[in-house]
Design a protein around this motif. Structure first.
Motif, mmCIF file in Angstrom:
data_model
loop_
_atom_site.group_PDB
_atom_site.id
_atom_site.type_symbol
_atom_site.label_atom_id
_atom_site.label_comp_id
_atom_site.label_asym_id
_atom_site.label_seq_id
_atom_site.Cartn_x
_atom_site.Cartn_y
_atom_site.Cartn_z
ATOM 1 N N TYR A 205 -8.337 -9.745 6.341
ATOM 2 C CA TYR A 205 -7.189 -8.988 5.856
ATOM 3 C C TYR A 205 -7.708 -8.001 4.813
ATOM 4 O O TYR A 205 -7.693 -8.269 3.617
ATOM 5 C CB TYR A 205 -6.160 -9.959 5.268
ATOM 6 C CG TYR A 205 -4.911 -9.279 4.735
ATOM 7 C CD1 TYR A 205 -4.279 -8.296 5.468
ATOM 8 C CD2 TYR A 205 -4.376 -9.625 3.510
ATOM 9 C CE1 TYR A 205 -3.150 -7.664 4.994
ATOM 10 C CE2 TYR A 205 -3.236 -9.004 3.020
ATOM 11 C CZ TYR A 205 -2.634 -8.023 3.763
ATOM 12 O OH TYR A 205 -1.512 -7.394 3.284
ATOM 13 N N TYR A 207 -6.917 -5.113 3.330
ATOM 14 C CA TYR A 207 -5.991 -4.031 2.998
ATOM 15 C C TYR A 207 -6.435 -3.239 1.768
ATOM 16 O O TYR A 207 -5.886 -2.190 1.471
ATOM 17 C CB TYR A 207 -4.566 -4.573 2.844
ATOM 18 C CG TYR A 207 -4.289 -5.271 1.532
ATOM 19 C CD1 TYR A 207 -4.940 -6.440 1.208
ATOM 20 C CD2 TYR A 207 -3.378 -4.739 0.632
ATOM 21 C CE1 TYR A 207 -4.704 -7.077 0.018
ATOM 22 C CE2 TYR A 207 -3.118 -5.371 -0.568
ATOM 23 C CZ TYR A 207 -3.786 -6.533 -0.870
ATOM 24 O OH TYR A 207 -3.548 -7.150 -2.061
ATOM 25 N N ASP A 222 -5.074 -4.489 8.292
ATOM 26 C CA ASP A 222 -4.805 -4.080 6.920
ATOM 27 C C ASP A 222 -3.316 -4.099 6.577
ATOM 28 O O ASP A 222 -2.918 -3.632 5.520
ATOM 29 C CB ASP A 222 -5.465 -2.736 6.572
ATOM 30 C CG ASP A 222 -4.980 -1.615 7.468
ATOM 31 O OD1 ASP A 222 -4.052 -1.856 8.268
ATOM 32 O OD2 ASP A 222 -5.521 -0.501 7.359
ATOM 33 N N ASP A 223 -2.502 -4.626 7.498
ATOM 34 C CA ASP A 223 -1.124 -4.893 7.103
ATOM 35 C C ASP A 223 -0.549 -6.035 7.934
ATOM 36 O O ASP A 223 -1.110 -6.406 8.972
ATOM 37 C CB ASP A 223 -0.249 -3.626 7.162
ATOM 38 C CG ASP A 223 -0.004 -3.170 8.577
ATOM 39 O OD1 ASP A 223 0.560 -3.946 9.371
ATOM 40 O OD2 ASP A 223 -0.395 -2.032 8.899
#
Ligand SMILES: [Mg+2]
Length: 236
Positions: A205, A207, A222-223
């Motif tokens: 992840y 982000y 990333d979201d």
């Protein structure tokens, strides 16, 4: 009773909630002149310092308070700002206060519900002192979503990321094979690498768009929208 055959675990800090928010609030509180420096960069550097100092804390060379102060002093120094011990303590104190007011990333509930509706064990593996991590888990009201038996805090079990044994330990405890287990985390070194080594499927992840290492190709999202699509695909 449902027979669970798969598991998806999450890291806590900066994966289930935005760890930068309480940090930024704490810095504001100290009214420090950080010039044109970006708080997010100082924050990233303090996380790195934290991981480095963790070893010294584990060896007993540094107290937890010392670690928390030192990681701030080091990361601010990197950006040309000298913090006094008392300023560092002040920031840490506010940081802890604001950590009691954190909230989950918007789509976490949706992701967890998706997993549970599909009879997939959903849990947390997080590094840190038990009380400290539990306090955040409480602030996030995570016990309403995730059963306590699936929340693993490193200091409570004797293994900490990046030791891959923490993943093997969890596999044994939940009785799900590593190759049926997914781990979602924001740190390349602490989450992606050891999950791989333990035979789990890591999802990075990322982000904050950090740089990763080489030799491994995890799913990168990333979201949470993308995470949910990925999980749906995995499930089907
Ligand atoms: Mg994290």
């Amino acid at each position: 009773m449902d027979k669970h055959t798969r598991a998806v675990f999450f890291d806590l800090d900066d994966t289930l909630y935005d760890q930068l928010l309480p940090f930024a609030r704490a810095i504001k509180q100290e009214s420090l002149d950080i010039g044109t420096n970006n708080i997010e960069e100082i924050f990233k550097s303090s996380r790195k310092a934290s991981d480095l100092l963790w070893e010294e804390y584990k060896k007993g060379n540094l107290s937890l308070d010392g670690l928390r102060r030192e990681r701030l002093i080091r990361s601010f120094r990197e950006y040309g700002i000298t913090l006094t011990r008392s300023q560092a303590s002040g920031i840490q104190e506010s940081y802890e206060k604001y950590q009691g007011e954190i909230s989950l990333f918007p789509s976490v509930k949706k992701a967890v519900k998706l997993l549970k509706d599909n009879h997939i064990i959903c849990g947390i593996i997080t590094n840190g002192p038990v009380q400290h991590q539990k306090r955040k888990i409480e602030a996030l009201k995570l016990s309403e979503l995730i059963s306590d038996e699936y929340i693993f805090v490193s200091d409570g079990i004797g293994f900490a990321k990046p030791d891959k044994n923490i993943f093997s330990y969890v596999s044994k405890r939940i009785n799900i094979p590593a190759n049926q287990s997914v781990y979602i985390g924001d740190s390349w070194e602490n989450d992606v690498v050891p999950a791989y080594e333990a035979g789990w499927t890591p999802v990075w992840y990322n982000y904050r768009h950090r740089k990763g290492g080489t030799g491994k190709e995890p799913e990168i999202i990333d979201d949470y929208g993308r995470l949910i699509s990925y999980l749906k695909e995995k499930i089907s």
